[in-house]
Design an enzyme around this catalytic site. Sequence first.
Site, PDB file in Angstrom:
ATOM      1  N   CYS A  37     -10.124  -2.755 -10.497  1.00 43.44           N
ATOM      2  CA  CYS A  37      -9.624  -1.627  -9.715  1.00 43.44           C
ATOM      3  C   CYS A  37      -8.248  -1.920  -9.113  1.00 43.44           C
ATOM      4  CB  CYS A  37     -10.610  -1.238  -8.617  1.00 43.44           C
ATOM      5  SG  CYS A  37     -10.790  -2.494  -7.348  1.00 43.44           S
TER       6      CYS A  37
ATOM      7  N   HIS B 189       0.815  -1.217   0.000  1.00 42.80           N
ATOM      8  CA  HIS B 189       0.000   0.000   0.000  1.00 42.80           C
ATOM      9  C   HIS B 189       0.842   1.257   0.000  1.00 42.80           C
ATOM     10  CE1 HIS B 189      -3.279  -2.750   0.598  1.00 42.80           C
ATOM     11  NE2 HIS B 189      -3.950  -1.813  -0.038  1.00 42.80           N
TER      12      HIS B 189
ATOM     13  N   GLU C  52     -11.256 -10.387  -4.933  1.00 40.44           N
ATOM     14  CA  GLU C  52      -9.824 -10.303  -4.652  1.00 40.44           C
ATOM     15  C   GLU C  52      -9.322 -11.505  -3.858  1.00 40.44           C
ATOM     16  OE1 GLU C  52      -8.934  -6.769  -2.403  1.00 40.44           O
ATOM     17  OE2 GLU C  52     -10.715  -6.953  -1.162  1.00 40.44           O
TER      18      GLU C  52
END
Length: 607
Positions: free
Chosen positions: A546, A225, A475
Amino acid sequence: MRSKRSAHWWRPDSMTTEKKQIHGVKKESRREKIFRGLGVSPGIVIGPAYVVERGAVSVPEYMIPFARVTAELARFSQAVNKSIEQLNALKERVHNQKGGASEDLEGLLDAHMRMLTGSRLIRGVDARITEHRINAEAAVQAVTTEFMDQYSAIADSYLADRIHDIQDVGNRLIRNLNKVHVQSFTNLPRGSIIVADDITPADTALMEPKRIGGIVSGLGGAQSHTAIMARSLGLPASLAVAGIVSAASTGTTLILDGSEGRVIVDPTEEVIAQYAELRMQYRKERRQLYRQRKLSATTRDGIDITLQANVELPLELEAAKANGAQGIGLLRTEFMFMNRETLPDEDEQYETLAAFVTGMEGRPVTIRTLDIGGDKVSLVLKRYLESQNLSEAMEGVNPALGLRAIRLGLKCRPLLDTQLAAILRVAALGPVRILLPMIMSVPEVRQVRAAINQAYNKIDACAPPRLPPLGAMIEVPAAALIGDALAQEVDFFSIGTNDLTQYALAIDRGNEQVADLYDPTHPAVLRLIELAVKAAQKAGIDVNICGEMAGDERCVPYLLSLGIRDLSMSAASLSRVKRCIRALDETACGQVARASRNVSSAPYIKT
Ligand code: PEP
Ligand code: MG
């Protein structure tokens, strides 16, 4: 999970006095050192290093007016009490653990506590604040440094150990005084390059792209991240640069090439000039790309693709709009829980989310419910979970497989319900969709739907006319495999290729040691994507991508060949992907897709 081991598996490209080749030019220098890591966010920056020493907390120093001395003493006293509270809580935990080390640890914590009660340290800090009229953080640092200097002058191993204790206690006090421990990022010279062993997403959230030049860290993977946030903020970054923290000092000149992952410490004038030229070319290309922002993302044979932005921080909203985003395809809400002392209540969440919905002026905003866990850590949430007896919830041996994302929301209903209520209220302000992270089963979706209905029934006058569409992130491989069943339960799928790759290949996305094995184009991942897309198409629901794959030009033709017409990516990638789409047609996409069927030779997607 982000690994803490020091990554010495990689050595600098060349050592100080050796010949080096930089973009084809041979150079020789006695000082310059070149390092190479993972280039995770493009851009070239030349600037002073700011080395974050995790051991020693750096603090601002400033004078306080005479009238504020009493208040400053009270602020220090609160920090002392908070530190004692923390140590007591730690002691209790250690005591309950039982076992050989716990006695030693309890002894150590007792020693720390003694330093905080009526000690020379406390009296010394009080005296500094009163007599020197400096802020409490600076007073703590001055007194602890003085003690450590005194102890280190005496050759005694017992006292040598105490030096670490003094530093630990001092750092704890400073952290509690600062509340936000990385405040120091705001006082840096403009254009500083942050260098640290590990930079967390919470640290990155505090960086102001206008002030910070770039990021270099010893740990981290390309899809961590921190990497994603750096790309979103347009901050050049290189992660997994082994040995960089010891090679650079604060103030040393660095060159960071975020595309190549290269970091040059103490470059020669000649090398600086070469990189200044490269930086100019890079900026020129960015300007050319930026001019595309108003064009449509239409293929040569007339297929319109919707390009939306992924957003992690409020300050990215403007970049999303400026780069022509047709909506926010993924609003990660974790930032609302980072770098703060209390959990955000419904009103605060409403206000924050409302700014995105009104800011997008009628374009859709897909709000994902909280996805804390794995490498996205929230200290305030951690404390809250401790108070709910769920202290081990987010850690454990495998945090990426733990109580995170929607699982956490379903276990801790006040968390989920508060967020759902805020999202439903903002849905009255514009087109909003709700997205659920880490869905792996039908019952999970049904439970959330029931929670949404409950929250909707409780809203009064400001309720939206109808419930917003509900979507599932695909996911987790399980979700892709039961895509047909999930497609009956939700209104859209959003495929999160970052985690899908991590979980399908069993590769920690944030671990630099296996970063070379992390491949979203692996045939297993592609098959999972295809399963999910086909399930959505059969059920007639929307599907978009995404994950970071959507912003990767290598993968775009393949994704279009599957019939995907909606891609969401960091704002910085929108123009590049648009340029790529405008050069494609069905034949070109089909060729790439056929080549990807070859499971025996990587790279699997060849362009
Ligand atoms: C993903 O996993 O692909 C995704 C978009 O979510 P995040 O990166 O926030 O985990
Ligand atoms: Mg994810």
